[in-house]
Design an enzyme around this catalytic site. Structure first.
Site, mmCIF file in Angstrom:
data_model
loop_
_atom_site.group_PDB
_atom_site.id
_atom_site.type_symbol
_atom_site.label_atom_id
_atom_site.label_comp_id
_atom_site.label_asym_id
_atom_site.label_seq_id
_atom_site.Cartn_x
_atom_site.Cartn_y
_atom_site.Cartn_z
ATOM 1 N N ASP A 168 0.904 -1.369 -0.107
ATOM 2 C CA ASP A 168 0.117 0.024 0.034
ATOM 3 C C ASP A 168 1.016 1.029 -0.181
ATOM 4 O OD1 ASP A 168 -1.891 -2.260 0.393
ATOM 5 O OD2 ASP A 168 -2.908 -0.998 2.053
ATOM 6 N N GLU A 398 1.713 -9.259 12.025
ATOM 7 C CA GLU A 398 1.604 -8.771 10.413
ATOM 8 C C GLU A 398 2.797 -8.673 9.814
ATOM 9 O OE1 GLU A 398 -0.834 -5.319 10.033
ATOM 10 O OE2 GLU A 398 -1.188 -5.784 7.914
HETATM 11 C C1 DGY Z 1 -5.783 -1.402 4.653
HETATM 12 O O1 DGY Z 1 -6.927 -1.064 5.059
HETATM 13 O O2 DGY Z 1 -4.591 -0.892 5.186
HETATM 14 C C2 DGY Z 1 -5.607 -2.388 3.633
HETATM 15 O O3 DGY Z 1 -4.319 -2.715 3.377
HETATM 16 C C3 DGY Z 1 -6.131 -1.827 2.351
HETATM 17 O O4 DGY Z 1 -6.313 -3.140 1.599
#
Ligand code: DGY
Length: 430
Positions: A168, A398
């Site tokens: 992201d 994560e």
């Molecule tokens: C988040 O909400 O951080 C996700 O990675 C978007 O998919």
């Protein structure tokens, strides 16, 4: 959950996480932070399910394709059941789809995971038969990538939102995002920072830009070609490009076995075209591949985990593979835990913040697969051993700090648990 150091117990804990995150046919990535079905998390979690329950693993894919759009796109989030713990929820996307979904997609890893599960099944024939409708649905999704997201047939597929890349807030998107004028202020709406340390999550400015892109998608009613024209962010992510090439290869194999010859021929044509187009992404100066901003034609500058994915795609020659191995060996010498999502010497590296520095266990498995494909077993072993150590030290988090090994982001994470079951919890990297 903080795991003890004995592997059998860690196996049991990984299985417990999958069961705890099971919402009845689909697995949420992490109960509070991500309370829905996510596109690329799901297949990467299904390979873990396949270690304990093949039927449940196949169900994961069936639930995923239940969210597929008429044009073939499989959305990045499927909101099967309501939850008010996440922003942006269905209302913010406004896609008017049933079941409710987001309006963008995510990395196409499903075909590769499905092939792995079919190949590992005790009754392979039965698994293949059950996979038939999934292969047809995934073919439609791959066609969507190669046609809707590459209307001119250039061989490079476009991403219209950083969340499509799955990485992201990678440094790879900084330049392209700088060209997006934020037109919303969503800082007060965010829920992610209630469930994870804000220092480990993207910034408010980032959220305002990416939610501006969501508004652009809504303004064209999420029409595929319309969004291609409207979006002020249009990049070819090296990660998606390579994951798609690999997935085309794996889907071709399944299609041939199922007698789907026309589909197999199309997939092979797309794969060859995509590999040829990757010549545009090779930078002789840095001797590595990069993502490209399709609006400006400029290559992203940073060295990120994406840089190594052409190995996973089987898309490089020996000399290029050697250059990528050399690059990773340099990182191995200078970094306690590999592979940081951005090389530490890049400006903007942030060892705690999501995709700007931390190590992601599932990504290490993918990278190791690529290095093994070209015979670099020592690098695959180091990726494996570091991942194992990180989970032993920090639990099923994560992501992890590349220097201290601290566990970061969400806890009891599904694809970290799956990565343990299929790879990190084994003795060897293969
Ligand atoms: C988040 O909400 O951080 C996700 O990675 C978007 O998919």
């Amino acid at each position: 959950m903080s795991p003890d150091r004995s592997s059998p117990s860690l196996d049991a804990q990984a299985q417990m996480i999958l069961r705890a995150n099971d919402r009845g046919g689909y697995t949420v990535p992490s109960a509070r932070l991500y309370p829905f079905q996510w596109n690329w998390d799901s297949p990467l979690t299904a390979i873990g399910w396949a270690c304990v329950d093949l039927d449940r693993a196949m169900r994961e894919f069936e639930m995923l394709i239940s969210g597929q759009w008429a044009d073939g796109m499989i959305p990045h989030i499927i909101f099967h059941a309501p939850s008010d713990g996440y922003y942006p929820g269905p209302g913010a996307w406004g896609t008017n789809h049933q079941p409710p979904t987001s309006g963008i997609t995510q990395p196409p890893v499903a075909a590769t995971c499905l092939r792995r599960i079919v190949d590992g099944a005790t009754d392979r024939e039965a698994a293949l038969t059950r996979a038939r409708p999934l292969v047809a649905a995934l073919f439609a999704w791959h066609r969507w990538w190669h046609e809707i997201r590459d209307p001119e047939g250039s061989g490079l597929v476009a991403c219209l939102h950083p969340w499509e890349t799955g990485r992201d807030n990678s440094l790879d998107w900084d330049a392209a995002l700088a060209g997006v004028t934020p037109r919303v202020d969503v800082a007060g709406l965010r829920k992610d920072i209630l469930h994870a340390d804000p220092a480990e999550r993207p910034t408010h400015d980032y959220y305002n830009r990416v939610m501006t892109l969501v508004e652009e998608g809504k303004s064209v009613a999420w029409d595929g070609p319309g969004f291609m024209r409207r979006s002020s962010f249009r990049v070819c992510d090296l990660g998606i490009q390579c994951l798609l090439v690999r997935a085309d290869e794996d889907l071709t194999t399944l299609a041939i076995e199922l007698g789907m010859t026309e589909e197999a021929a199309s997939l092979e044509r797309w794969r060859v075209r995509s590999i040829a187009a990757m010549a545009r992404l090779w930078d002789p100066a840095s001797r590595s591949y990069h993502s490209i901003d399709l609006r400006t034609g400029l290559l992203a500058k940073a060295i990120s985990v994406g840089t190594f994915l052409p190995l996973y795609a089987g898309a490089v020659d020996r000399a290029q593979a050697g250059a990528l191995a050399e690059l990773m060996r340099g990182t191995m010498l200078r970094t306690r835990y590999v592979a940081p999502t951005t090389q530490p010497w890049n400006d903007g590296y942030d060892p705690k913040r999501y995709w700007r520095g931390p190590v992601w266990p599932f990504m290490n498995r993918i990278l190791a697969d690529g290095f093994l494909r070209y015979g670099f077993a020592d690098i695959a072993q180091r990726l494996h051993d570091d991942t194992r150590d990180l989970i032993l030290r920090g639990g099923f988090r994560e992501y992890f700090h590349p220097e201290t090994g601290e566990g970061l982001g969400g806890g009891d994470f599904s694809w970290t648990a799956a990565t343990w079951l299929v790879w990190a919890g084994q003795d060897i990297a293969a």
